[in-house]
Design a protein around this motif. Structure first.
Motif: not given
Length: 322
Positions: A24-26, A181-190, A274-276, A290-296
């Motif tokens: 669903r998303g937005k 995105i695959n690369i970024l998704s493996k990072e811990k974003w804190d 659009k990027i999503k 999906i929340d990780e995808l949207e974060l990246c």
């Protein structure tokens, strides 16, 4: 299994549509569901030779029935919910008493229905209904498509291309956007990845210059990851010359297409959407929550904003800290 490029395209597009419905998303869920009804109306007519029409186009909000074929005596419910309760709820509606002698078909547009087909159902108005064949999902549609002749598969491809867009690639190329995105998704974003490599005053100037109010919080939150994104782009570029450039160009292209479509905040959010969509459609995308995808994607779009790729820069804008 024979996998010609037209079938690959059909497979990919049907699963992308299913993911959009499920996540669903937005997106406007009502509009998406109505589009799905009409999409499957034409697709089922094409695959099975039905003469379905949209009952909701004649009678608003008809319970239990979305599509109807009076010639072949078929009633159809199209649903994003794939449960026994959903099917039995449809079969038990008093409206079904008007369709004795019709067969009932249930179309699951986002979920696999293999388990549902094994169940038994209450059918108080005795419509013709055999769960093993009358419950249809994406796998059913794909298997039916695959059984067709090559010329018929190409006809299905043409229909889906017109409805869902895009061109078939005979040789699928990796999507650089999905890869990063695959690369970024493996990072811990804190906070451990926060840096002071950007000039926060300059970024604030650009936010004000573009009258970004609702998007300001997203930019403020994720601009601190500029250095980490820069490192990831460098890592990404080791697999090919300037591959990160194509990612930034993809974001910039979406911005250019949207820049005159509404307020600055609307444009910013639409670029993210659009990027999503692009990432979800990529065969190279690794499934993540999906929340990780949207974060990246938020992080990538904010980074593009900082790097002068999207929106107007104020005079003498310099985002890099000295």
């Amino acid at each position: 299994m024979n996998r010609n490029p037209y079938f690959n395209y059909i497979d990919e597009k049907l699963h992308v549509l299913a993911r959009r419905i499920e996540t669903r998303g937005k997106l406007n869920m009502l509009d998406l569901h109505l589009h799905s009804e009409n999409f499957y109306l034409h697709l089922l007519n094409l695959l099975y030779g039905y003469s379905l029409e949209n009952l909701n186009a004649k009678l608003q909000n008809v319970e239990a029935i979305d599509l109807i074929d009076h010639t072949n005596k078929i009633v159809v419910q199209v649903s994003a919910t794939c449960t026994k309760q959903k099917v039995e709820s449809a079969l038990s509606k008093k409206l079904m008493n008007n369709y004795k002698g019709y067969s009932f078909k249930f179309i699951s547009i986002s979920k696999d229905a293999s388990d549902l087909r094994k169940k038994t159902f209450k059918n108080p108005f005795s419509l013709a209904f055999v769960p093993t064949t009358d419950i249809v999902d994406i796998t059913t549609v794909l298997n039916t498509t695959l059984s067709k002749k090559a010329v018929e598969i190409k006809e299905v491809y043409r229909f889906i291309k017109e409805e869902l867009g895009g061109e078939v690639d005979v040789v699928k190329l990796d999507s650089n956007l999905a890869s990063v995105i695959n690369i970024l998704s493996k990072e811990k974003w804190d906070e451990t990845n926060e840096s002071e490599s950007v000039n926060s005053f300059e970024i604030e100037r650009k936010i004000t210059h573009n009258d970004l109010k609702d998007s300001k919080d997203i930019i403020d939150e994720y601009c601190v990851f500029y250095k980490k994104v820069d490192e990831k782009y460098s890592e990404f570029d080791t697999s090919g010359v300037n591959k990160s450039t194509s990612v930034l160009r993809s974001i910039r292209k979406e911005y250019r297409n949207l820049k005159n479509s509404g307020t600055a905040d609307f444009v910013f959010q639409e670029v993210i959407e659009k990027i999503k969509e692009k990432v979800l459609e990529s065969p190279n995308f690794e499934e993540i929550p999906i929340d990780e995808l949207e974060l990246c994607i938020d992080i990538l779009v904010v980074d593009a904003f900082i790097r002068c790729k999207i929106f107007e820069n104020p005079q003498n804008y310099n985002y890099a800290s000295s």
